[in-house]
Design a protein around this motif. Structure first.
Motif, mmCIF file in Angstrom:
data_model
loop_
_atom_site.group_PDB
_atom_site.id
_atom_site.type_symbol
_atom_site.label_atom_id
_atom_site.label_comp_id
_atom_site.label_asym_id
_atom_site.label_seq_id
_atom_site.Cartn_x
_atom_site.Cartn_y
_atom_site.Cartn_z
ATOM 1 N N GLY A 214 0.772 -1.244 0.000
ATOM 2 C CA GLY A 214 0.000 0.000 0.000
ATOM 3 C C GLY A 214 0.802 1.293 0.000
ATOM 4 O O GLY A 214 0.469 2.235 0.724
ATOM 5 N N ALA B 23 1.654 1.610 -10.027
ATOM 6 C CA ALA B 23 0.893 0.404 -10.379
ATOM 7 C C ALA B 23 -0.564 0.522 -9.919
ATOM 8 O O ALA B 23 -1.487 0.105 -10.626
ATOM 9 C CB ALA B 23 1.550 -0.823 -9.748
ATOM 10 N N TRP C 45 -7.057 -2.311 -3.495
ATOM 11 C CA TRP C 45 -5.659 -2.521 -3.904
ATOM 12 C C TRP C 45 -4.861 -3.266 -2.838
ATOM 13 O O TRP C 45 -4.064 -4.154 -3.146
ATOM 14 C CB TRP C 45 -5.025 -1.156 -4.209
ATOM 15 C CG TRP C 45 -3.561 -1.208 -4.538
ATOM 16 C CD1 TRP C 45 -2.522 -0.794 -3.749
ATOM 17 C CD2 TRP C 45 -2.959 -1.708 -5.743
ATOM 18 N NE1 TRP C 45 -1.325 -1.003 -4.387
ATOM 19 C CE2 TRP C 45 -1.567 -1.563 -5.609
ATOM 20 C CE3 TRP C 45 -3.472 -2.260 -6.922
ATOM 21 C CZ2 TRP C 45 -0.666 -1.952 -6.598
ATOM 22 C CZ3 TRP C 45 -2.569 -2.661 -7.917
ATOM 23 C CH2 TRP C 45 -1.194 -2.502 -7.748
ATOM 24 N N THR D 222 4.449 -4.588 -11.225
ATOM 25 C CA THR D 222 3.158 -3.959 -10.889
ATOM 26 C C THR D 222 2.505 -4.568 -9.640
ATOM 27 O O THR D 222 1.318 -4.368 -9.406
ATOM 28 C CB THR D 222 2.165 -4.045 -12.072
ATOM 29 O OG1 THR D 222 1.866 -5.425 -12.302
ATOM 30 C CG2 THR D 222 2.725 -3.416 -13.317
ATOM 31 N N THR D 223 3.281 -5.328 -8.891
ATOM 32 C CA THR D 223 2.850 -5.840 -7.586
ATOM 33 C C THR D 223 4.127 -6.208 -6.839
ATOM 34 O O THR D 223 5.206 -5.735 -7.216
ATOM 35 C CB THR D 223 1.894 -7.041 -7.746
ATOM 36 O OG1 THR D 223 1.481 -7.467 -6.444
ATOM 37 C CG2 THR D 223 2.550 -8.212 -8.472
ATOM 38 N N ASP D 224 4.034 -7.012 -5.788
ATOM 39 C CA ASP D 224 5.243 -7.381 -5.042
ATOM 40 C C ASP D 224 5.230 -8.902 -4.824
ATOM 41 O O ASP D 224 4.195 -9.469 -4.462
ATOM 42 C CB ASP D 224 5.257 -6.654 -3.690
ATOM 43 C CG ASP D 224 6.642 -6.694 -3.053
ATOM 44 O OD1 ASP D 224 7.255 -5.624 -2.915
ATOM 45 O OD2 ASP D 224 7.116 -7.802 -2.728
ATOM 46 N N LYS E 267 9.494 -5.192 -1.366
ATOM 47 C CA LYS E 267 9.480 -4.376 -0.150
ATOM 48 C C LYS E 267 9.003 -5.241 1.006
ATOM 49 O O LYS E 267 8.630 -4.749 2.059
ATOM 50 C CB LYS E 267 8.544 -3.184 -0.315
ATOM 51 C CG LYS E 267 9.144 -2.090 -1.137
ATOM 52 C CD LYS E 267 8.224 -0.898 -1.219
ATOM 53 C CE LYS E 267 8.764 0.081 -2.231
ATOM 54 N NZ LYS E 267 7.756 1.000 -2.724
HETATM 55 S S1 SF4 Z 1 5.426 -2.380 -3.164
HETATM 56 FE FE1 SF4 Z 1 5.398 -1.571 -5.241
HETATM 57 S S2 SF4 Z 1 3.500 -2.329 -6.164
HETATM 58 FE FE2 SF4 Z 1 3.317 -2.561 -3.955
HETATM 59 S S3 SF4 Z 1 2.223 -0.716 -3.301
HETATM 60 FE FE3 SF4 Z 1 4.443 -0.363 -3.073
HETATM 61 S S4 SF4 Z 1 5.075 0.654 -4.981
HETATM 62 FE FE4 SF4 Z 1 3.038 -0.298 -5.339
#
Ligand code: SF4
Length: 263
Positions: A31, A38, A54, A86-88, A120
């Motif tokens: 988040g 993304a 999301w 576009t995700t993790d 992350k």
């Molecule tokens: S880890 Fe990456 S994809 Fe996930 S919310 Fe953060 S910036 Fe967006």
């Protein structure tokens, strides 16, 4: 966790240091509020409606079936597959995401293609069972917990991210760090030198500025700031024999983009 299915999974990315990519989750529980590009794209294309949607990710349950179909068609064309853009690939509250990530890495490695991972979240210990051709990375743009609380509220702590990365490095895996989107000093106070010191063991560093955020524009000398940081990253990497990539639009000298690959 919620599940979904897709018609395709593997595609060529436009990201400048990427090749092919797999994004096997819709949404991301981290988040981030930089804002997250993304998330904005998912909203624009109607994949999610709200921030609450999301951060409640949906796993693509037919990922392996799709790879079994798509990988043979792209044989010889793929140099690497990045998870994810576009995700993790690792979300601490959703172990199913990491389990699927492991299956995907092993499936791609079966065709002798390397995976480049970026998270992350926490890189789990079970990654030490994967082939040594893979590269494992974390995003690290600050060391300040109050900054994390404001901009990456649901991600793994900086300390845990670095520790998990170091554990993979110590087991002989190539490791890397994405310092992007690096905040201007009116957003966060961590000095680039302090981040670099924490990650001096890695093989590769990507450095990039923050876009799409009005606060950056309010920092009068933001280009000078990013130029100075880019120079420090390049000099640190040269001294420590680390490859680096400065992203487009980050390091501008006399109107010319001076970023790219170094070493
Ligand atoms: S880890 Fe990456 S994809 Fe996930 S919310 Fe953060 S910036 Fe967006």
């Amino acid at each position: 966790m919620d599940q979904t299915t897709r018609k395709s999974l593997l595609y060529k990315t436009d990201v400048e240091y990427g090749d092919y990519t797999v994004n096997h989750v819709t949404g991301c529980s981290h988040g981030c509020l930089f804002p997250c590009y993304a998330f904005n794209m998912a909203k624009r294309f109607g994949h999610v409606k709200t921030y609450a949607d999301w951060i409640k990710p949906k796993l693509v349950s037919n990922s392996i079936e799709l790879l079994d179909k798509e990988l043979p068609k792209l044989k010889g064309k793929i140099k690497s597959v990045q998870l994810c853009f576009t995700t993790d690939p690792f979300m601490d509250d959703y172990p199913e995401v990491g389990e699927m990530t492991l299956k995907i890495i092993n499936r791609i490695n079966q065709d002798n293609i390397m995976c480049r991972i970026l998270t992350k979240g926490t890189l789990p210990e079970y990654l030490q069972t994967t082939k040594k051709i893979n590269e494992y990375g974390i995003t690290l743009v600050s060391l300040d917990d109050s900054f994390k609380k404001q901009y990456e509220p649901l991600s793994t702590s900086y300390k845990e991210r670095v520790n998990a990365l170091k554990a993979l490095h110590d087991k002989g895996y190539k490791t890397w760090v994405s310092i992007e989107p690096f905040p201007t000093p009116n957003m966060g106070k961590t000095a680039i030198e302090d981040i670099l010191k924490k990650i001096n063991f890695v093989d590769y560093i990507v450095f990039g500025r923050l876009h799409y955020n009005k606060i950056v524009g309010k920092y009068k000398d933001y280009q000078e700031f990013y130029n100075s940081c880019a120079k420090k990253v390049i000099s640190f990497c040269m001294t420590n024999k680390i490859k680096c990539h400065i992203k487009t639009g980050t390091y501008i000298v006399e109107g010319k983009d001076s970023g790219g690959d170094f070493f």
